[in-house]
Scaffold this motif. Sequence first.
Motif, PDB file in Angstrom:
ATOM      1  N   PHE A  52       1.649 -10.088  -5.774  1.00 38.58           N
ATOM      2  CA  PHE A  52       1.784  -8.748  -5.109  1.00 38.58           C
ATOM      3  C   PHE A  52       0.796  -7.720  -5.836  1.00 38.58           C
ATOM      4  O   PHE A  52       0.951  -7.628  -7.140  1.00 38.58           O
ATOM      5  N   TYR A  53       0.124  -7.139  -5.164  1.00 37.43           N
ATOM      6  CA  TYR A  53      -0.822  -6.150  -5.574  1.00 37.43           C
ATOM      7  C   TYR A  53      -0.866  -4.935  -4.799  1.00 37.43           C
ATOM      8  O   TYR A  53      -1.059  -5.097  -3.542  1.00 37.43           O
ATOM      9  N   ASN A  54      -0.487  -3.801  -5.533  1.00 37.65           N
ATOM     10  CA  ASN A  54      -0.732  -2.467  -4.863  1.00 37.65           C
ATOM     11  C   ASN A  54      -1.860  -1.655  -5.398  1.00 37.65           C
ATOM     12  O   ASN A  54      -1.795  -1.220  -6.691  1.00 37.65           O
ATOM     13  N   PRO A  55      -2.841  -1.371  -4.651  1.00 38.31           N
ATOM     14  CA  PRO A  55      -4.160  -0.628  -5.305  1.00 38.31           C
ATOM     15  C   PRO A  55      -3.878   0.810  -5.445  1.00 38.31           C
ATOM     16  O   PRO A  55      -4.723   1.407  -6.063  1.00 38.31           O
ATOM     17  N   VAL A  56      -2.963   1.398  -4.553  1.00 37.10           N
ATOM     18  CA  VAL A  56      -2.716   2.716  -4.660  1.00 37.10           C
ATOM     19  C   VAL A  56      -1.963   3.156  -6.025  1.00 37.10           C
ATOM     20  O   VAL A  56      -2.429   4.204  -6.486  1.00 37.10           O
ATOM     21  N   ILE A  57      -1.017   2.338  -6.541  1.00 35.03           N
ATOM     22  CA  ILE A  57      -0.504   2.749  -7.657  1.00 35.03           C
ATOM     23  C   ILE A  57      -0.956   1.650  -8.814  1.00 35.03           C
ATOM     24  O   ILE A  57      -0.191   1.661 -10.007  1.00 35.03           O
ATOM     25  N   HIS A  58      -1.871   0.741  -8.554  1.00 35.63           N
ATOM     26  CA  HIS A  58      -2.493  -0.098  -9.401  1.00 35.63           C
ATOM     27  C   HIS A  58      -1.188  -1.056 -10.109  1.00 35.63           C
ATOM     28  O   HIS A  58      -1.159  -1.132 -11.429  1.00 35.63           O
ATOM     29  N   GLN A  59      -0.312  -1.512  -9.234  1.00 35.61           N
ATOM     30  CA  GLN A  59       0.596  -2.563  -9.844  1.00 35.61           C
ATOM     31  C   GLN A  59       0.469  -3.919  -9.457  1.00 35.61           C
ATOM     32  O   GLN A  59       0.264  -4.028  -8.390  1.00 35.61           O
ATOM     33  N   LYS A  60       0.533  -4.802 -10.034  1.00 38.75           N
ATOM     34  CA  LYS A  60       0.544  -6.238  -9.908  1.00 38.75           C
ATOM     35  C   LYS A  60       1.763  -6.821 -10.461  1.00 38.75           C
ATOM     36  O   LYS A  60       2.075  -6.694 -11.554  1.00 38.75           O
ATOM     37  N   THR A  61       2.175  -8.007  -9.700  1.00 33.19           N
ATOM     38  CA  THR A  61       3.231  -8.731 -10.278  1.00 33.19           C
ATOM     39  C   THR A  61       3.099 -10.224  -9.679  1.00 33.19           C
ATOM     40  O   THR A  61       2.833 -10.424  -8.527  1.00 33.19           O
ATOM     41  N   GLU A  62       3.101 -11.114 -10.580  1.00 34.65           N
ATOM     42  CA  GLU A  62       2.827 -12.553 -10.021  1.00 34.65           C
ATOM     43  C   GLU A  62       3.652 -13.344 -10.693  1.00 34.65           C
ATOM     44  O   GLU A  62       4.225 -13.261 -11.751  1.00 34.65           O
ATOM     45  N   TYR A  63       3.854 -14.507 -10.091  1.00 35.61           N
ATOM     46  CA  TYR A  63       4.687 -15.705 -10.231  1.00 35.61           C
ATOM     47  C   TYR A  63       4.206 -16.858  -9.748  1.00 35.61           C
ATOM     48  O   TYR A  63       3.656 -16.874  -8.477  1.00 35.61           O
ATOM     49  N   THR A  64       4.260 -18.073 -10.458  1.00 29.72           N
ATOM     50  CA  THR A  64       3.924 -19.367  -9.880  1.00 29.72           C
ATOM     51  C   THR A  64       5.489 -20.186  -9.710  1.00 29.72           C
ATOM     52  O   THR A  64       5.900 -20.156 -10.497  1.00 29.72           O
ATOM     53  N   PHE A  65       5.645 -20.511  -8.356  1.00 32.98           N
ATOM     54  CA  PHE A  65       6.631 -21.370  -8.016  1.00 32.98           C
ATOM     55  C   PHE A  65       6.215 -22.825  -7.758  1.00 32.98           C
ATOM     56  O   PHE A  65       5.138 -23.122  -7.518  1.00 32.98           O
ATOM     57  N   GLY A  88      26.224 -14.659  10.003  1.00 37.19           N
ATOM     58  CA  GLY A  88      26.993 -13.549   9.655  1.00 37.19           C
ATOM     59  C   GLY A  88      27.010 -12.116  10.437  1.00 37.19           C
ATOM     60  O   GLY A  88      27.077 -11.195  10.058  1.00 37.19           O
ATOM     61  N   LYS A  89      27.320 -12.566  11.803  1.00 34.82           N
ATOM     62  CA  LYS A  89      27.301 -11.628  12.818  1.00 34.82           C
ATOM     63  C   LYS A  89      28.608 -10.465  12.381  1.00 34.82           C
ATOM     64  O   LYS A  89      29.758 -11.040  12.180  1.00 34.82           O
ATOM     65  N   GLY A  90      28.263  -9.382  12.222  1.00 33.96           N
ATOM     66  CA  GLY A  90      29.270  -8.203  11.728  1.00 33.96           C
ATOM     67  C   GLY A  90      29.473  -8.139  10.023  1.00 33.96           C
ATOM     68  O   GLY A  90      30.088  -7.082   9.924  1.00 33.96           O
ATOM     69  N   ASN A  91      28.627  -9.327   9.633  1.00 33.72           N
ATOM     70  CA  ASN A  91      28.929  -9.032   8.109  1.00 33.72           C
ATOM     71  C   ASN A  91      27.686  -7.888   7.729  1.00 33.72           C
ATOM     72  O   ASN A  91      26.637  -8.411   7.078  1.00 33.72           O
ATOM     73  N   LEU A  92      27.929  -6.746   7.813  1.00 26.91           N
ATOM     74  CA  LEU A  92      27.342  -5.831   7.400  1.00 26.91           C
ATOM     75  C   LEU A  92      27.155  -5.056   6.015  1.00 26.91           C
ATOM     76  O   LEU A  92      28.571  -4.716   5.650  1.00 26.91           O
ATOM     77  N   LYS A  93      26.138  -5.215   5.295  1.00 19.79           N
ATOM     78  CA  LYS A  93      26.380  -4.577   3.875  1.00 19.79           C
ATOM     79  C   LYS A  93      25.258  -3.635   3.606  1.00 19.79           C
ATOM     80  O   LYS A  93      24.306  -3.733   2.793  1.00 19.79           O
ATOM     81  N   PRO A  94      25.338  -2.262   3.968  1.00 18.88           N
ATOM     82  CA  PRO A  94      24.482  -1.242   4.018  1.00 18.88           C
ATOM     83  C   PRO A  94      23.966  -0.941   2.466  1.00 18.88           C
ATOM     84  O   PRO A  94      24.862  -1.089   1.602  1.00 18.88           O
ATOM     85  N   GLY A  95      22.822  -0.806   2.426  1.00 16.70           N
ATOM     86  CA  GLY A  95      22.480  -0.142   0.926  1.00 16.70           C
ATOM     87  C   GLY A  95      20.962   0.430   1.031  1.00 16.70           C
ATOM     88  O   GLY A  95      20.350   0.156   2.117  1.00 16.70           O
ATOM     89  N   GLU A  96      20.597   0.916   0.008  1.00 18.85           N
ATOM     90  CA  GLU A  96      19.374   1.601  -0.108  1.00 18.85           C
ATOM     91  C   GLU A  96      18.257   0.846   0.359  1.00 18.85           C
ATOM     92  O   GLU A  96      17.307   0.840   1.010  1.00 18.85           O
ATOM     93  N   GLU A  97      18.162  -0.446  -0.436  1.00 18.65           N
ATOM     94  CA  GLU A  97      16.930  -1.479  -0.386  1.00 18.65           C
ATOM     95  C   GLU A  97      17.009  -2.061   1.086  1.00 18.65           C
ATOM     96  O   GLU A  97      15.942  -2.026   1.661  1.00 18.65           O
ATOM     97  N   GLN A  98      18.071  -2.382   1.733  1.00 18.33           N
ATOM     98  CA  GLN A  98      18.195  -3.471   2.785  1.00 18.33           C
ATOM     99  C   GLN A  98      18.058  -2.350   4.035  1.00 18.33           C
ATOM    100  O   GLN A  98      17.419  -2.641   5.039  1.00 18.33           O
ATOM    101  N   THR A 132       1.061  -1.343  -0.090  1.00 19.61           N
ATOM    102  CA  THR A 132      -0.082   0.052  -0.159  1.00 19.61           C
ATOM    103  C   THR A 132       0.881   1.178   0.100  1.00 19.61           C
ATOM    104  O   THR A 132       0.227   2.411   0.270  1.00 19.61           O
ATOM    105  N   GLY A 133       2.116   1.061  -0.300  1.00 21.19           N
ATOM    106  CA  GLY A 133       2.922   2.328  -0.388  1.00 21.19           C
ATOM    107  C   GLY A 133       2.960   2.933  -1.915  1.00 21.19           C
ATOM    108  O   GLY A 133       2.124   2.703  -2.480  1.00 21.19           O
ATOM    109  N   PHE A 134       3.860   3.677  -1.895  1.00 18.97           N
ATOM    110  CA  PHE A 134       3.862   4.610  -3.507  1.00 18.97           C
ATOM    111  C   PHE A 134       5.154   4.212  -4.220  1.00 18.97           C
ATOM    112  O   PHE A 134       5.435   4.733  -5.134  1.00 18.97           O
ATOM    113  N   LYS A 135       5.821   2.962  -3.732  1.00 18.44           N
ATOM    114  CA  LYS A 135       6.939   2.500  -4.333  1.00 18.44           C
ATOM    115  C   LYS A 135       6.654   1.228  -5.057  1.00 18.44           C
ATOM    116  O   LYS A 135       6.262   0.320  -4.411  1.00 18.44           O
ATOM    117  N   GLU A 136       7.026   0.832  -6.241  1.00 15.58           N
ATOM    118  CA  GLU A 136       6.560  -0.167  -7.003  1.00 15.58           C
ATOM    119  C   GLU A 136       7.470  -1.455  -6.268  1.00 15.58           C
ATOM    120  O   GLU A 136       8.617  -1.236  -5.708  1.00 15.58           O
TER     121      GLU A 136
END
Length: 234
Positions: free
Chosen positions: A159-172, A192-202, A125-129
């Motif tokens: 995954f469905y976002n009704p705010v920006i009307h985005q849908k993505t689907e996959y069958t496993f 992985g204690k101490g194995n930190l890899k900062p970045g925008e997504e994480q 329900t956010g504004f990011k795809e």
Amino acid sequence: MGDHHEFGPSCLRRRELCPGSVYEERDLPDISNPASERGTRLHGLIASVISKEEVEAHSDDEREIIQDMYNFFMDYLVRSGKNPKYTPEIRLSYGDDKGVLFFGTCDVLILNLQNKHGIIIDWKTGFKEVDSAEDNIQGLGYAVCAMQMYNLESVTVVFYNPVIHQKTEYTFERNKSLFNHVQRVISDSKNGKGNLKPGEEQCRYCKAALHGTCPAFQAIATELYRVAKTQPLE
């Protein structure tokens, strides 16, 4: 919205990108903000509607969003085959012979046990795809849980976002490599204690970054501040 496990599906991407994040986030309280509160409210409203409970949205905008979500759910319910079973806000878990490895709360689960197929709907329900469902380890996490719990041969994750009307689907399709991938992410993170890899997504939803307690995130913030101070004012 249900309780959370530190290796739950919604956290797996963060663990995959930054194995040490589990240690940095441990015991930190959640941080609430208007966007997360709105998302929690919308999730609660649609769960109540699907459960046939009477609800009252806060605004016309929310009513439209909930109606959109319900129509979306009904479309997949019709497509799921004869006499499907469905449950909103259901806890799914995955484990091995030593016990539960992780659990998470699925927004909607639709089951056709005769066909050994399940459909999982995850509301955004956010504004990011959202990332493609095929590459989204959150969806994979839910899928392996459902496969194990209900002996399914395939799970469609939507995954469905009704705010920006985005849908993505996959069958496993049930495959040992799917289970191995999730277990590998968990194992790498546990080691992985101490194995930190900062970045925008994480870092975006990491409690340690939001609380300012992650040393790797702090180092980046300090460096950005140092560089900013050296720039001339225009």
